[in-house]
Scaffold this active site. Sequence first.
Site, PDB file in Angstrom:
ATOM      1  N   HIS A 238      59.272  -3.169  43.725  1.00  0.00           N
ATOM      2  CA  HIS A 238      58.213  -4.174  43.660  1.00  0.00           C
ATOM      3  C   HIS A 238      57.000  -3.803  44.528  1.00  0.00           C
ATOM      4  O   HIS A 238      55.877  -3.735  44.051  1.00  0.00           O
ATOM      5  CB  HIS A 238      58.764  -5.530  44.123  1.00  0.00           C
ATOM      6  CG  HIS A 238      60.010  -5.965  43.420  1.00  0.00           C
ATOM      7  ND1 HIS A 238      60.038  -6.424  42.121  1.00  0.00           N
ATOM      8  CD2 HIS A 238      61.304  -6.009  43.842  1.00  0.00           C
ATOM      9  CE1 HIS A 238      61.272  -6.738  41.776  1.00  0.00           C
ATOM     10  NE2 HIS A 238      62.065  -6.506  42.799  1.00  0.00           N
TER      11      HIS A 238
HETATM   12  O1  RIB Z   1      60.464 -10.460  44.737  1.00  0.00           O
HETATM   13  C1  RIB Z   1      60.340  -9.208  45.346  1.00  0.00           C
HETATM   14  C2  RIB Z   1      59.615  -9.315  46.634  1.00  0.00           C
HETATM   15  O2  RIB Z   1      60.355 -10.120  47.552  1.00  0.00           O
HETATM   16  C3  RIB Z   1      59.441  -7.966  47.349  1.00  0.00           C
HETATM   17  O3  RIB Z   1      58.272  -7.986  48.122  1.00  0.00           O
HETATM   18  C4  RIB Z   1      60.642  -7.897  48.230  1.00  0.00           C
HETATM   19  O4  RIB Z   1      60.426  -7.034  49.362  1.00  0.00           O
HETATM   20  C5  RIB Z   1      60.745  -9.325  48.672  1.00  0.00           C
HETATM   21  O5  RIB Z   1      59.830  -9.518  49.741  1.00  0.00           O
END
Ligand code: RIB
Length: 317
Positions: A238
């Site tokens: 992500h």
């Molecule tokens: O949903 C994914 C996000 O939430 C990413 O930034 C992960 O590190 C958590 O913070």
Amino acid sequence: MPRPIIIDTDPGIDDALAIMLAAASPEVEILGIVAVAGNVGIERTAPNAAALADLLGLECPVGRGAAAPLWREATYAPQVHGENGFGGYELPVSNRTLEPGVPLLARLIEESAEPVTVVAIGPLTNIAMLMVEHPKTARRIERIVIMGGGALRDQGNATPTAEFNIFVDPDAAAKVFAFGVPITMVGLNATHQALVGAQHLPDLMASGGPAARMVAHLLGSYSDDANAETAETGMAQHDSLALAAVLDPAIITTEHLFVDVENTGRRTTGMTVIDYLGRWGAPNCDVAFGVDVERFRALLNTRLTELDARLVAGAGA
Ligand code: RIB
Ligand code: CA
């Protein structure tokens, strides 16, 4: 001329890859790293940010930001990132002195000769507090690139309708999206395309240095429940996709839309609500939809391999 950035983060397995990618990339200059509670508590995310900065030889300041959402109880994700936030991987404890996070955000933005891009890859509590406590300074931000939210049939991982970063502090997120600074939203509908496993980073895995060893461990320990992929496809990266979009905007394709954040809905609190009909107001956000996955994987492999070689040679990032 590298683009000045500040990374607001809850490290965090995918946060670690994003910070490594930023440190490895000449397109950006990291002015500072500010931790926020999220994946794990601030008592972990702040030292994790400092330890990463040490590993990468970064001279930029590190800040300790919000320990909890603006008005809600904290939510953590140790089931995804492990109790220590790095899937159990241990870095040497940093001796850095961390600054208070929101004042550091304000100072770095005010001192920068060039407008700053904030890359927000955790809950948005620090950013909202900056907007409340230092509104004039916040308006100097060039763009906020957010890993958060979702669209279409890929809305949520914390709940069926809410992505974790937004869900943790929907009140902060609503403030940030409404503030008026340009936003790029890299949500789950994009990041769930950006699957990365060790097999996609062959040069890095062959490099064998400190970055390679940490990434190999992180990729093997990252269990994003909402998107539990098999080893053949890798795990959704992500945060590093959001960072990659700053380095190489062509990695994502976006649409300019109006986005608001639900913070009162019984089943929709934390949802990024997108107006595809253009009825609720002028577009405020570039929402990522398409991802050039091979371009992303190649960037990660190349840059992290180069970074690893520099660390092996005893140079900084
Ligand atoms: O949903 C994914 C996000 O939430 C990413 O930034 C992960 O590190 C958590 O913070
Ligand atoms: Ca994160």
